[in-house]
Design a protein around this motif. Structure first.
Motif, short mmCIF file in Angstrom:
data_model
loop_
_atom_site.label_atom_id
_atom_site.label_comp_id
_atom_site.label_asym_id
_atom_site.label_seq_id
_atom_site.Cartn_x
_atom_site.Cartn_y
_atom_site.Cartn_z
N MET A 59 0.82 -1.21 0.00
CA MET A 59 0.00 0.00 0.00
C MET A 59 0.85 1.26 0.00
SD MET A 59 -3.03 1.17 2.63
CE MET A 59 -1.98 1.27 4.07
N ARG A 122 -6.23 -2.70 -2.03
CA ARG A 122 -7.21 -2.67 -0.94
C ARG A 122 -8.23 -3.80 -1.08
NH1 ARG A 122 -5.55 -1.74 3.08
NH2 ARG A 122 -3.74 -2.43 1.91
N TYR A 218 -14.22 -1.63 -5.19
CA TYR A 218 -14.92 -1.09 -4.04
C TYR A 218 -16.30 -1.70 -3.85
CZ TYR A 218 -11.43 2.20 -2.49
OH TYR A 218 -10.29 2.75 -1.96
N CYS A 241 -9.10 1.95 3.76
CA CYS A 241 -9.20 2.39 2.37
C CYS A 241 -9.86 3.76 2.24
CB CYS A 241 -9.96 1.37 1.53
SG CYS A 241 -11.61 0.98 2.13
N HIS A 244 -7.61 6.41 0.35
CA HIS A 244 -7.55 6.15 -1.09
C HIS A 244 -8.86 6.50 -1.76
CE1 HIS A 244 -8.06 3.48 -4.67
NE2 HIS A 244 -6.90 4.02 -4.96
#
Length: 322
Positions: A59, A122, A218, A241, A244
């Motif tokens: 990440m 993620r 997502y 997350c 982001h």
């Protein structure tokens, strides 16, 4: 257009935002401040990640690359505009204009790819936590970055080579603060049909494709979070997350707003003003989003400042901010 009106021009004129002397000084100060904040903030992110072994994870590896891309993205346009304001000149040579287009496209597309890669990271971390270290191994992470760079370089090179084939009329004024490809195509006397086809096709493939990947990632993340029983567990998982997601929303919303506003007003000056959002403001805000909403980054930055490698006034100010 008559062939006699075509010429191999040696320079363009960047009209910028305003010709009023009073506003010129204000614009210079504003953009210089935003540029320095962007470079300084993103550089701190890179230094904090590179000096803290606890952040040697995928990440933050991707975040360091995003910060580097943001520095280069902003440095492609703002310094030239500041120099032109300072020297009271609007001139940019033909070669510099082509180079500006090349690097602007390169780092803009790279930003898009990096945001999609970070979304995939993620997705794996939340939806497949037990296999995260196996899937997101150093080889795959390096490969994802390499592919992102290769795709960005190839596309920007393609557009630049196609732009070299264009011939221009005596009208060389670009109503923008940098050489934007679409604005440059409007000044060409030669046929730009192929250039426009490639540009819009790339917008769908290189812009829409990664964005679709982000939405898919997502959607799976939200499904996984909904399956967590405790509210505390949901919050803790989502917080990994949140930064982001904030950057993705900021980047895509500002870019979409630019093109919608330009399409609605049909004003090049309005488009130039709106472009400031995703070319300058978004890269400037990214370090704040990642540092203020991320405990690991705040800890790494505090540790970095604690080494007193920076001048003491800067250390005191930034420690208070954190």
């Amino acid at each position: 257009m008559e062939p006699s009106n075509e010429t191999q021009i040696a320079k363009f004129l960047l009209l910028g935002f305003s010709e009023e002397p009073g506003l010129q000084l204000l614009i210079f100060g504003l953009f210089l401040s935003m540029y320095l904040i962007t470079v300084f903030g993103n550089l701190l992110i890179i230094l904090a990640i590179s000096t803290d072994p606890n952040l040697y994870v995928p990440m933050y590896f991707f975040l360091a690359n995003l910060s580097f891309a943001d520095i280069c993205f902003t440095s492609t346009t703002v310094p030239k505009m500041l120099v032109n304001i300072r020297t009271q000149s609007k001139v940019i040579t033909y070669e510099d204009c082509i180079a500006q287009i090349y690097f602007f496209i390169l780092f803009g597309v790279l930003d898009v790819f990096l945001l999609s890669v970070m979304a995939y990271d993620r997705f794996v971390a939340i939806c497949h936590p037990l296999h995260y270290t196996i899937i997101m191994n150093p080889r795959l992470c390096g490969l994802l970055i390499l592919v992102s760079w290769i795709m960005s370089v190839l596309y920007s090179l393609l557009q630049t080579l196609m732009a070299f084939q264009l011939s221009f009329c005596t009208e060389v004024e670009i109503p923008h603060f940098f050489c934007e490809l679409s604005q440059m195509l409007q000044l060409a006397c030669s046929d730009t049909f192929l250039n426009n086809v490639v540009m819009y096709l790339a917008a769908v493939l290189l812009g829409g494709g990664p964005f679709a990947g982000i939405l898919y990632s997502y959607s799976k993340i939200v499904s996984s979070i909904r399956g967590i029983a405790s509210a505390k567990g949901k919050y803790k998982t989502f917080s990994t997350c949140a930064s982001h997601l904030s950057v993705v929303c900021l980047f895509y919303c500002t870019m979409l707003g630019v093109y919608l506003s330009s399409a609605a007003t049909h004003s090049s000056r309005s488009s130039a003003t709106a472009s400031v959002m995703y070319t300058v403001v978004t890269p400037m805000l990214n370090p704040f989003i990642y540092s203020l909403r991320n405990k690991d980054m705040k800890r790494a930055l505090k540790a970095f400042f604690g080494k007193e490698t920076l001048p003491w006034p800067i250390i005191i100010i930034l420690k208070k901010c954190l």
